[in-house]
Design an enzyme around this catalytic site. Structure first.
Site, PDB file in Angstrom:
ATOM      1  N   GLU A 151      54.245  54.963  43.041  1.00 51.83           N
ATOM      2  CA  GLU A 151      55.264  55.760  42.359  1.00 51.83           C
ATOM      3  C   GLU A 151      54.697  56.843  41.446  1.00 51.83           C
ATOM      4  OE1 GLU A 151      57.946  52.966  40.521  1.00 51.83           O
ATOM      5  OE2 GLU A 151      58.179  51.800  42.354  1.00 51.83           O
ATOM      6  N   ASN A 194      52.342  54.201  47.782  1.00 54.23           N
ATOM      7  CA  ASN A 194      53.617  53.495  47.924  1.00 54.23           C
ATOM      8  C   ASN A 194      54.663  54.121  47.000  1.00 54.23           C
ATOM      9  OD1 ASN A 194      54.926  51.032  48.997  1.00 54.23           O
ATOM     10  ND2 ASN A 194      54.954  50.299  46.882  1.00 54.23           N
ATOM     11  N   HIS A 230      64.059  50.790  49.116  1.00 50.65           N
ATOM     12  CA  HIS A 230      65.171  50.241  48.312  1.00 50.65           C
ATOM     13  C   HIS A 230      66.407  51.073  48.650  1.00 50.65           C
ATOM     14  CE1 HIS A 230      62.685  47.462  46.165  1.00 50.65           C
ATOM     15  NE2 HIS A 230      61.827  48.423  45.847  1.00 50.65           N
ATOM     16  N   GLU A 260      59.187  47.391  50.677  1.00 51.87           N
ATOM     17  CA  GLU A 260      60.032  46.690  49.692  1.00 51.87           C
ATOM     18  C   GLU A 260      61.504  46.794  50.098  1.00 51.87           C
ATOM     19  OE1 GLU A 260      59.224  48.050  45.670  1.00 51.87           O
ATOM     20  OE2 GLU A 260      57.086  48.265  46.083  1.00 51.87           O
ATOM     21  N   ASP A 262      65.230  46.457  50.744  1.00 51.74           N
ATOM     22  CA  ASP A 262      66.454  45.710  50.440  1.00 51.74           C
ATOM     23  C   ASP A 262      67.627  46.669  50.560  1.00 51.74           C
ATOM     24  OD1 ASP A 262      65.996  47.032  47.995  1.00 51.74           O
ATOM     25  OD2 ASP A 262      65.534  45.202  46.895  1.00 51.74           O
TER      26      ASP A 262
HETATM   27  O1  9MR Z   1      60.843  43.095  41.641  1.00 43.46           O
HETATM   28  C1  9MR Z   1      60.072  43.451  40.531  1.00 43.46           C
HETATM   29  C2  9MR Z   1      60.743  42.930  39.257  1.00 43.46           C
HETATM   30  O2  9MR Z   1      60.708  41.511  39.232  1.00 43.46           O
HETATM   31  C3  9MR Z   1      60.062  43.492  38.023  1.00 43.46           C
HETATM   32  O3  9MR Z   1      60.781  43.111  36.871  1.00 43.46           O
HETATM   33  C4  9MR Z   1      59.991  44.998  38.146  1.00 43.46           C
HETATM   34  C5  9MR Z   1      59.304  45.615  36.939  1.00 43.46           C
HETATM   35  O4  9MR Z   1      59.362  46.983  36.971  1.00 43.46           O
HETATM   36  O5  9MR Z   1      59.279  45.358  39.327  1.00 43.46           O
HETATM   37  C6  9MR Z   1      59.954  44.955  40.471  1.00 43.46           C
HETATM   38  O6  9MR Z   1      59.269  45.376  41.634  1.00 43.46           O
HETATM   39  C7  9MR Z   1      59.141  46.776  41.794  1.00 43.46           C
HETATM   40  C8  9MR Z   1      57.880  47.028  42.591  1.00 43.46           C
HETATM   41  O7  9MR Z   1      56.784  46.412  41.989  1.00 43.46           O
HETATM   42  C9  9MR Z   1      57.634  48.527  42.744  1.00 43.46           C
HETATM   43  N1  9MR Z   1      58.757  49.194  43.313  1.00 43.46           N
HETATM   44  C10 9MR Z   1      60.045  48.926  42.672  1.00 43.46           C
HETATM   45  C11 9MR Z   1      60.278  47.422  42.593  1.00 43.46           C
HETATM   46  C12 9MR Z   1      61.655  47.126  42.056  1.00 43.46           C
HETATM   47  O8  9MR Z   1      61.778  47.595  40.752  1.00 43.46           O
END
Ligand code: 9MR
Length: 404
Positions: A151, A194, A230, A260, A262
């Site tokens: 990101e 990513n 997402h 990722e 969903d």
């Molecule tokens: O799913 C993850 C969540 O449990 C955490 O609180 C969050 C913190 O920012 O990160 C989420 O996973 C992220 C992933 O690592 C990177 N892309 C976005 C995902 C969803 O926020």
């Protein structure tokens, strides 16, 4: 009697084929490396959820949802902590699941000793390099891929600076520096950029392509682009738009994956039929692109989704399969009679893939020479299997040999 026996045999055969079926089995039968899921300590501690997560027929690949991130692995400077991630890695190895490892350099989930340390450019670079060397080194040979940088782009495709200690202190050069550090620590891992909102052509997807070119222009290796995926139910659109977007990346010589996935839909008023259709669209798009190696869903049960008030995953909060499950299965196509054999073979190769010594000779096209760092062998690979002088093709794991 003979009729009875042959019926019995037919039943047993059908039963064994059914038991060998699942989201991952279908993905592998369709020529992909895996269908996988994010997994977490929360899942490991919930026996009912973990029983689903451990099923190799559904999930041939794991990504740690949080356990490999900076704040989890280096909570204080120079002090590394791998306990929770190691438990997930151990479960993956016991089940023969591929690991996508996530994520080395991200602006989020960075401990305050980094963000509030007031470090200058040179010191922050060395902190980043040291972190990568340690974490990638700890998992060397175990990660099919690493999300090296996560990101790093704004929505308009420009490099993120505001809110990122890396971008604001080091500038975009942190990106190739991170890729070079990861390559040095595990030359066998596929190194990915990513990001989210890059599923269709647009400013951000173009920015991601520019980032990939930029990393290459610095002479650092980059092998993959992770489309997080997402997505929102009802807004996915056509498979052809997803396909042409992926082709924009594979044309740059990198593989792609949905890392990722969903499909958000409000839990108060869900549209599970549309959600099922949308999941199938993504699967169909990946299926159409040879360079799309697999799909990871970001958790599998609505009970543990990261999205508040949403029901985005193929299993409901009570661990029952939703319509999305069957639609993903069907979108991959039939299991084929070879599915159980294929998955069994994968299990064997994954467990034994941590060596970096000489391995099986890679198969593929001859008469050409792959460049330094390029892939030169691996399951499903069809490109050059010899390397430009003075590099040699070195076996890393079942999926990847590299010119080093
Ligand atoms: O799913 C993850 C969540 O449990 C955490 O609180 C969050 C913190 O920012 O990160 C989420 O996973 C992220 C992933 O690592 C990177 N892309 C976005 C995902 C969803 O926020």
């Amino acid at each position: 009697m003979v009729g009875l026996l042959s019926s019995l045999f037919a039943c047993l055969t059908a039963a064994s084929l059914v038991s060998a079926d699942g989201l991952n089995a279908r993905a592998v039968a369709a020529g992909k490396k895996y269908f996988g899921t994010a997994i977490s300590t929360t899942i490991l501690n919930d026996a009912s959820a973990n029983a689903i997560g451990k099923n190799f027929q559904d999930f041939g690949q794991y990504t740690c949802e949080n356990e490999m991130k900076f704040d989890a692995t280096e909570p204080s400077r120079g002090s590394f902590s791998y306990g929770n991630a190691d438990k997930i890695v151990a479960q993956a190895q016991a089940n023969g699941q591929i690991l996508r490892c996530h994520a080395l350099v991200w602006h989020s989930q960075v401990p305050s000793w980094v963000t509030s340390g007031g470090f200058n450019n040179a010191t922050l670079i060395s902190i980043m390099q040291n972190h990568i060397a340690n974490v990638v080194g700890h998992y060397k040979g175990k990660c099919y891929a690493w999300d090296v940088v996560n990101e790093a782009l704004n929505e308009d495709g420009s490099y993120r600076s505001s809110g990122s200690v890396w971008g604001s202190t080091i500038g975009p050069a942190f990106i190739p520096i991170a890729f070079a550090a990861a390559a040095a620590a595990d030359p066998g891992a596929k190194l990915y950029y990513n990001d989210y909102n890059c599923d269709k052509a647009g400013a951000k997807a173009t920015g991601a392509q520019n980032l990939i070119k930029m990393v290459k222009s610095y002479g650092a290796p980059i092998h993959g682009f992770g489309m997080q995926g997402h997505m929102t139910t009802g807004q996915v659109g056509s498979a052809s738009a997803l396909v042409s977007n992926m082709q924009g990346f594979t044309a740059l010589g990198v593989e792609v994956a949905y890392t990722e996935l969903d499909m958000a839909t409000p839990s108060s008023n869900p549209n599970f039929n549309q959600q099922a259709t949308d999941y199938a669209t993504v699967v169909s798009a990946c299926k159409q692109v040879a360079g799309c190696v697999g799909i990871t869903i970001w958790g599998f049960t609505d009970r543990y989704t990261w999205i508040s008030n949403s029901a985005p995953l193929p299993w409901d909060t009570n661990f029952q399969k939703k319509a999305a499950y069957a639609s993903i299965l069907n979108a991959w196509g039939s299991a084929g009679t070879g599915s159980s054999t294929t998955t069994a073979t994968m299990t064997t190769t994954i467990v034994t893939s941590s060596t970096t010594s000489a391995g099986p000779a890679p198969s593929g096209g001859g008469g050409c020479a792959a460049a330094h760092w390029a892939q030169c062998g691996g399951t499903g690979y069809t490109g050059c299997t010899t390397c430009a002088s003075p590099y040699t093709c070195q076996y890393s794991n079942a999926w990847y040999s590299q010119c080093l």
